[in-house]
Design a protein around this motif. Structure first.
Motif, PDB file in Angstrom:
ATOM      1  N   ARG A  62       0.824  -1.213   0.000  1.00 33.42           N
ATOM      2  CA  ARG A  62       0.000   0.000   0.000  1.00 33.42           C
ATOM      3  C   ARG A  62       0.856   1.261   0.000  1.00 33.42           C
ATOM      4  NH1 ARG A  62      -1.158   3.722   3.528  1.00 33.42           N
ATOM      5  NH2 ARG A  62       0.036   2.598   5.114  1.00 33.42           N
ATOM      6  N   GLU A  83     -14.371   5.139  -8.962  1.00 31.90           N
ATOM      7  CA  GLU A  83     -15.048   4.872  -7.695  1.00 31.90           C
ATOM      8  C   GLU A  83     -14.628   3.510  -7.142  1.00 31.90           C
ATOM      9  OE1 GLU A  83     -19.238   5.248  -8.182  1.00 31.90           O
ATOM     10  OE2 GLU A  83     -19.143   7.374  -8.751  1.00 31.90           O
ATOM     11  N   GLY A 115     -11.235   3.933  -5.670  1.00 35.72           N
ATOM     12  CA  GLY A 115     -11.283   4.588  -4.370  1.00 35.72           C
ATOM     13  C   GLY A 115     -11.708   3.636  -3.262  1.00 35.72           C
ATOM     14  N   THR A 116     -12.706   2.806  -3.557  1.00 32.21           N
ATOM     15  CA  THR A 116     -13.147   1.813  -2.578  1.00 32.21           C
ATOM     16  C   THR A 116     -12.043   0.815  -2.282  1.00 32.21           C
ATOM     17  OG1 THR A 116     -15.440   2.008  -3.329  1.00 32.21           O
ATOM     18  CG2 THR A 116     -14.855   0.011  -2.121  1.00 32.21           C
ATOM     19  N   TYR A 117     -11.335   0.402  -3.322  1.00 31.66           N
ATOM     20  CA  TYR A 117     -10.222  -0.534  -3.138  1.00 31.66           C
ATOM     21  C   TYR A 117      -9.145   0.069  -2.245  1.00 31.66           C
ATOM     22  CZ  TYR A 117      -5.683  -2.598  -4.161  1.00 31.66           C
ATOM     23  OH  TYR A 117      -4.435  -3.125  -4.037  1.00 31.66           O
ATOM     24  N   LEU A 118      -8.810   1.343  -2.454  1.00 30.30           N
ATOM     25  CA  LEU A 118      -7.774   1.988  -1.657  1.00 30.30           C
ATOM     26  C   LEU A 118      -8.163   2.021  -0.180  1.00 30.30           C
ATOM     27  CD1 LEU A 118      -6.827   4.967  -4.005  1.00 30.30           C
ATOM     28  CD2 LEU A 118      -5.508   2.886  -3.599  1.00 30.30           C
ATOM     29  N   GLU A 119      -9.425   2.287   0.097  1.00 22.44           N
ATOM     30  CA  GLU A 119      -9.893   2.281   1.480  1.00 22.44           C
ATOM     31  C   GLU A 119      -9.789   0.878   2.074  1.00 22.44           C
ATOM     32  OE1 GLU A 119     -13.825   3.813   1.559  1.00 22.44           O
ATOM     33  OE2 GLU A 119     -13.258   5.830   0.891  1.00 22.44           O
ATOM     34  N   GLN A 120     -10.228  -0.108   1.321  1.00 20.55           N
ATOM     35  CA  GLN A 120     -10.184  -1.480   1.818  1.00 20.55           C
ATOM     36  C   GLN A 120      -8.760  -1.956   2.003  1.00 20.55           C
ATOM     37  OE1 GLN A 120     -12.477  -3.460  -1.219  1.00 20.55           O
ATOM     38  NE2 GLN A 120     -14.439  -3.029  -0.220  1.00 20.55           N
ATOM     39  N   GLY A 145      -6.199  -0.096   2.763  1.00 19.32           N
ATOM     40  CA  GLY A 145      -5.702   0.529   3.972  1.00 19.32           C
ATOM     41  C   GLY A 145      -6.170  -0.192   5.223  1.00 19.32           C
ATOM     42  N   GLU A 146      -7.421  -0.613   5.245  1.00 22.65           N
ATOM     43  CA  GLU A 146      -7.959  -1.344   6.394  1.00 22.65           C
ATOM     44  C   GLU A 146      -7.284  -2.707   6.544  1.00 22.65           C
ATOM     45  OE1 GLU A 146     -12.070  -1.479   5.457  1.00 22.65           O
ATOM     46  OE2 GLU A 146     -12.431   0.656   5.880  1.00 22.65           O
TER      47      GLU A 146
END
Length: 314
Positions: A253, A281, A284-289, A291-292
């Motif tokens: 990441r 979109e 963006g969702t992938y980047l958030e996931q 990171g988690e």
């Protein structure tokens, strides 16, 4: 669904001037080097067999286990160069600027497996019999991405070259061996230049084909796997490599995905249609996931190994 030959030819034609420009930049920055100069030959011994040398045993090398695992994965990945050459030559062609790049890239990459094998043998880092058995199985299986379009292939090699650079660099940083550190830094420098070529080419692709390129990038990042993932025993080796901090989700990441997204400016790219916006979109969702997932993995590894190795850097 695979794209039509006409669609692929159109992308190749439109991007060929970019290939010419970026290859000229690459040749201006690349530095030829001699693999034999990076191998600690004086530390090597003959192995058992026709030469009657000393059999290998695990205690003959001081390299940490995670470093040995990383060297095996890195080496076997580089060993599959014939498949990679076939993959990109089939996709990009063997003529003109594209063909010149394919052959130049292959010639530069060919150094990596040979010098890595010489290094691990000289340092007696791994069982040479097991290593050869793994090579035969892995190269005998081959490699094929199965990606549907040429832009997907460009997105994949852009991500993969950066990931490979980081894997080599971090392996050298923690190997506790000056020769290994120099060698892995040298290989990483090659991979970095290859990444810069592909990243520049993909940036031009985003400008010319914004919807299609954004879709390709989102698809590739969401499903990305290193080409060495099919190596027998990869999961257990990858777990030890991840726990050591050499390469894990946090590294992926922080040092691969995030810098690439910033450099390509994908989150602010203009001119997207509905398909491209949908892909952004998803990205963006992938980047958030990611990171988690990276945070959860980081917490786990910190509990397992509370002192992070300071040598691992960008």
């Amino acid at each position: 669904m695979a794209e039509s030959p006409a669609a692929s030819e159109h992308v190749l034609h439109e991007l060929e001037p970019s290939v010419e420009r970026l290859m000229a930049q690459h040749l201006g920055a690349a530095r030829d080097w001699l693999p034999h100069q990076y191998v600690p030959w004086t530390a090597s011994l003959d192995f058992d067999g026709p030469l009657g040398g000393t059999p290998w045993s695990p205690d003959q090398s001081p390299l940490p286990q995670a470093v040995r695992d990383a060297l095996v994965v890195n080496l076997l990945t580089e060993d599959n160069l014939p498949s990679y050459h076939f993959e990109i030559a089939s996709r990009f062609g063997r003529d003109g600027a594209w063909g010149a790049w394919v052959h130049r890239w292959t010639a530069e990459e060919d150094r990596h497996a040979s010098v890595l094998r010489a290094y691990v043998h000289a340092r007696r880092a791994v069982d040479p019999v097991t290593l050869e058995e793994l090579r035969m199985r892995h190269v005998g299986t081959g490699f094929h991405t199965g990606l549907p379009t040429l832009l997907h292939s460009l997105a994949y090699v852009t991500v993969q070259e950066l990931a490979t650079r980081q894997a080599h660099r971090n392996t050298g940083a923690v190997c506790q061996d000056k020769a290994g550190e120099l060698l892995m830094a040298r290989i990483a420098a090659d991979e970095n230049l290859h990444m810069l070529f592909y990243r520049g080419l993909f940036a031009d692709a985003l400008a010319m084909f914004p919807d299609e390129a954004m879709t390709a990038l989102a698809d590739v990042l969401q499903d990305f796997a290193m080409p060495g993932a099919a190596i027998p025993g990869f999961r257990s080796r990858a777990a030890r490599i991840a726990a050591s901090g050499i390469y894990n989700l946090d590294v992926h990441r922080e040092y691969v995905v995030a810098p690439l997204v910033r450099a390509l400016k994908v989150m602010s790219l203009p001119g997207l249609g509905p398909v491209g916006e949908q892909a952004r979109e998803r990205l963006g969702t992938y980047l958030e996931q990611l990171g988690e997932r990276a945070a959860r993995s980081r917490d786990l590894f910190e509990r397992m190994t509370p002192h992070k190795n300071p040598a691992i850097t960008a």
